[in-house]
Scaffold this motif. Structure first.
Motif, PDB file in Angstrom:
ATOM      1  N   GLU A  35       0.459  -1.288  -0.147  1.00  0.00           N
ATOM      2  CA  GLU A  35       0.292  -0.046  -0.064  1.00  0.00           C
ATOM      3  C   GLU A  35       0.772   1.602  -0.610  1.00  0.00           C
ATOM      4  OE1 GLU A  35      -2.788   3.471   1.433  1.00  0.00           O
ATOM      5  OE2 GLU A  35      -0.735   2.879   2.441  1.00  0.00           O
ATOM      6  N   CYS A 121      -4.864   0.314  -3.804  1.00  0.00           N
ATOM      7  CA  CYS A 121      -5.843   0.988  -2.725  1.00  0.00           C
ATOM      8  C   CYS A 121      -4.263   2.083  -2.082  1.00  0.00           C
ATOM      9  CB  CYS A 121      -5.710  -0.172  -1.353  1.00  0.00           C
ATOM     10  SG  CYS A 121      -7.446  -0.653  -1.167  1.00  0.00           S
ATOM     11  N   THR A 136      -9.502   7.357   3.086  1.00  0.00           N
ATOM     12  CA  THR A 136      -8.837   5.430   3.714  1.00  0.00           C
ATOM     13  C   THR A 136     -10.022   5.274   2.819  1.00  0.00           C
ATOM     14  OG1 THR A 136      -9.695   6.122   6.046  1.00  0.00           O
ATOM     15  CG2 THR A 136      -9.396   4.047   5.368  1.00  0.00           C
ATOM     16  N   THR A 138     -10.327   1.155   0.614  1.00  0.00           N
ATOM     17  CA  THR A 138     -10.090  -0.393   1.045  1.00  0.00           C
ATOM     18  C   THR A 138     -10.544  -0.913  -0.386  1.00  0.00           C
ATOM     19  OG1 THR A 138     -12.216  -0.113   2.118  1.00  0.00           O
ATOM     20  CG2 THR A 138     -10.511   0.231   3.601  1.00  0.00           C
ATOM     21  N   GLU A 140     -12.996  -5.074  -1.612  1.00  0.00           N
ATOM     22  CA  GLU A 140     -13.568  -5.685  -1.288  1.00  0.00           C
ATOM     23  C   GLU A 140     -13.998  -6.438  -2.449  1.00  0.00           C
ATOM     24  OE1 GLU A 140     -18.481  -5.886  -0.377  1.00  0.00           O
ATOM     25  OE2 GLU A 140     -17.469  -4.357  -0.110  1.00  0.00           O
TER      26      GLU A 140
END
Length: 156
Positions: A35, A121, A136, A138, A140
């Motif tokens: 990341e 990300c 932020t 993230t 999925e």
């Protein structure tokens, strides 16, 4: 066409290398490393992509740019779907995410998906950061190779 294959190969090798150096016990550290690498790359790439772009009016304009221009430059296609609650939360959906396609044969690979999404990300978070938006990001995955990137804007 050749550039995208090279990028996919480089990404796969980078993920494999970071995970092989740390081993199975430091999965979280590997995700964090990937990341961070993506964050730094995203900061640099957005500078190049926005060099001649007009100023953005608001967060939604920034997200539209990320979905159209940024994503197209990286993955040769636009985001398939952008959703927002107009309160700083955005969901970007890519129904055939290029970096998951090579590992998307069966459900057993769902557990492997996070390591292939961490760099992306970071790319998005780094790009947004360089545009003045703390966030932020993230990811999925419920069905491979589709994935959703959740972006939550941090309010000052």
């Amino acid at each position: 066409m050749g550039e995208s294959v090279l990028f996919e190969f480089l990404h796969r090798e980078m993920v494999t290398r970071v995970h092989s150096q740390a081993g199975d016990t430091e999965h979280g550290k590997c995700i964090s490393t990937l990341e961070g690498m993506g964050f730094r790359a995203g900061q640099g790439l957005i500078e190049r992509f926005t060099k001649e772009a007009p100023a953005f009016k608001d967060e939604l304009d920034v997200m539209k740019f990320i979905c159209k221009e940024f994503w197209t430059n990286l993955f040769r296609k636009q985001i398939d779907n952008l959703r927002t609650n107009h309160q700083g939360t955005y969901v970007l959906q890519d129904n055939r995410f290029r970096l998951l396609t090579p590992v998307s044969n069966g459900k057993q690979y769902l557990e492997e998906a996070p390591k292939f999404l961490a760099f992306t990300c970071g790319l998005v978070r780094g790009a947004l950061s360089n545009l003045g938006i703390d966030s932020t990001v993230t990811a999925e995955v419920s069905v491979m190779p589709a994935c959703k990137f959740h972006i939550i804007m941090q309010k000052p």
